[in-house]
Design a protein around this motif. Sequence first.
Motif, short mmCIF file in Angstrom:
data_model
loop_
_atom_site.label_atom_id
_atom_site.label_comp_id
_atom_site.label_asym_id
_atom_site.label_seq_id
_atom_site.Cartn_x
_atom_site.Cartn_y
_atom_site.Cartn_z
N SER A 60 -7.61 -4.95 0.53
CA SER A 60 -8.99 -4.73 0.66
C SER A 60 -9.56 -3.91 -0.40
CB SER A 60 -9.19 -4.05 1.91
OG SER A 60 -8.04 -3.50 2.34
N GLY A 61 -10.54 -3.84 -0.74
CA GLY A 61 -11.16 -2.92 -1.58
C GLY A 61 -12.08 -3.45 -2.62
N THR A 62 -12.43 -2.58 -3.51
CA THR A 62 -13.34 -2.89 -4.59
C THR A 62 -13.19 -1.88 -5.72
OG1 THR A 62 -14.76 -2.23 -2.78
CG2 THR A 62 -15.18 -4.30 -3.72
N SER A 63 -14.04 -1.76 -6.74
CA SER A 63 -13.75 -0.88 -7.86
C SER A 63 -14.65 0.35 -7.92
CB SER A 63 -13.85 -1.66 -9.15
OG SER A 63 -15.01 -2.38 -9.19
N THR B 3 -17.61 -3.32 1.67
CA THR B 3 -17.01 -2.14 2.28
C THR B 3 -18.01 -1.52 3.24
OG1 THR B 3 -15.72 -1.73 0.28
CG2 THR B 3 -15.93 0.08 1.85
N LEU B 4 -17.64 -1.43 4.51
CA LEU B 4 -18.52 -0.84 5.53
C LEU B 4 -18.34 0.66 5.62
CD1 LEU B 4 -17.96 -3.58 8.24
CD2 LEU B 4 -20.10 -3.14 7.02
N LEU C 238 -8.41 -1.75 6.80
CA LEU C 238 -7.60 -1.81 5.60
C LEU C 238 -7.13 -0.41 5.25
CD1 LEU C 238 -10.23 -3.90 3.68
CD2 LEU C 238 -8.40 -4.77 5.13
N PHE C 239 -5.98 -0.33 4.60
CA PHE C 239 -5.47 0.99 4.24
C PHE C 239 -5.15 1.06 2.76
CE2 PHE C 239 -5.05 3.42 8.07
CZ PHE C 239 -5.26 2.46 9.04
N VAL C 240 -5.64 2.11 2.13
CA VAL C 240 -5.24 2.48 0.78
C VAL C 240 -4.64 3.87 0.91
CG1 VAL C 240 -6.01 2.93 -1.58
CG2 VAL C 240 -7.07 1.10 -0.25
N GLY C 241 -3.33 3.92 1.04
CA GLY C 241 -2.69 5.19 1.38
C GLY C 241 -3.21 5.66 2.72
N ILE D 33 -13.68 -3.44 6.16
CA ILE D 33 -14.25 -4.45 5.28
C ILE D 33 -14.85 -5.56 6.13
CG2 ILE D 33 -13.77 -6.09 3.43
CD1 ILE D 33 -13.36 -3.24 2.56
N ALA D 34 -16.04 -6.00 5.81
CA ALA D 34 -16.66 -7.11 6.52
C ALA D 34 -15.88 -8.39 6.22
CB ALA D 34 -18.11 -7.27 6.11
#
Length: 470
Positions: free
Chosen positions: A32-35, A117-118, A239-242, A248-249
């Motif tokens: 998931s994610g974005t920049s 990203t919500l 979603l997990f980043v660490g 996330i929609a």
Amino acid sequence: MTYCVSRWSVGRMLSRLPSLACSFYSTFSSASGTSLSKSSQKCCVLRTAKDGGEEEMKCTSSPTAPLFDFSEYLLSGCEWEQAPPLPDFIGPLCIRNTHDIRGRGLFALEDVRAGSTLLVSNPFALTYNDSNSMRLYQEIISMIKQSRKALYQLASLAGYRDDLVVPPMDTFDPNVSVCDQMIQCIPELDQQRIVNVMNTNCFGGEVRLSDSQPAVQLNGLWLLPSFANHSCTPNANRLFVGKALLMIASRDISMNEEVTISYTNCLLPVRMREEQLDSLGCGFFCECQRCVEERSLEESLFDVTEPFESLHGEAVTELFSLVGKRINSSPTLPACIHLSKLFHALCKKLESLYTITSLQKKWTLASYSYAFLVKCFADYLSSGQKPSFCIHNRVLKLIEYMRCTMPGTMCTLSFIMMLVESAKQQRVDIKLTQTLHRVAMDECIRVYGNQKTDVLHRLMEEALHSIPYL
């Protein structure tokens, strides 16, 4: 809340305490994610008392999500310890009472596109290998002793049989410091209420901090995500980043629509979803439209449901027995083969049920999709070269039904990418190959969020090497 995975599987499977028995994705589910463009962020500071001084926690609060760039993390295999720090972020969300008996929930304040990203939430409290959750309890106690705002935040979360009020979003806004009005509203927090809050809102599961270390059990409490209710047709992924939990929609979400996630694996039949909710100690019986519709078909589908449930575990065992092995001859996979035949029998049965609606058909076939997919994934694992799948209308419809029911899953993404490779091998109509590729790209966005195009392409390629949890 689902089961285990390869390094690329999506992190959504977190169990509620006290059971603490559910798989946690060390990658990050659903993904998931974005920049991250620091110049585009509005950074704010929440000051909390600590040891007589003040501790700064920088966060982001904005109606438009900044771009969170963790592409290196995604492409390196998502090792927990390599995760970049992410600031807290609250998107266009509010807390409201639901229209039914489910209590409070998260609602969208504006139209949201799939992949957006919500929210980003760092843990309020987190412990490892804390089997009885005592250290987590002590950490929470320490937090609320140090910070009046932390005390107010914890008090706003649901405990069993509580009279719940809707807390203002300021409660979780890092730009808003504690005020007298907040303090006056704090109920007495005795030991039992804190335990109830933990049981209702904490997540737990297994995570591998790095490839060189054994898996550890993680227990944690994330505040605002705790307000997201369950749905068997969810519109968002966890979603997990660490340690950071992102929502996330996974679909386009309309203004004033409730934002929901799944506490179970929604690509399973209704009875198995009920068992998962019960084993997680969720304390409710899902009465969503999908569950009601599927229960109405239980008697008609009894001869499919019973063997599916009895064979599902055996098929998963057969599938994972192939992981990491090179097999020159076709392995004997009786459960996978039986389930594959069962799926085709189900399709014929549904065609004979003239009273079934189009939506019931989509949800039912998605619920039993693993009966078809386990054989496909087993063939993929056991072949020396990429297998060729027969791409026909039923296969394409199954993808549509899975995405209609639960968009943004690694299972669907992996399957679509297998079909893309198969289409290239068979040199089928170029338009079909391009269509499959576009669908895969769209599903990848719903899994990983709005990544850069080159990152999405690499993630799609990696999906071919990932056999998702079943």
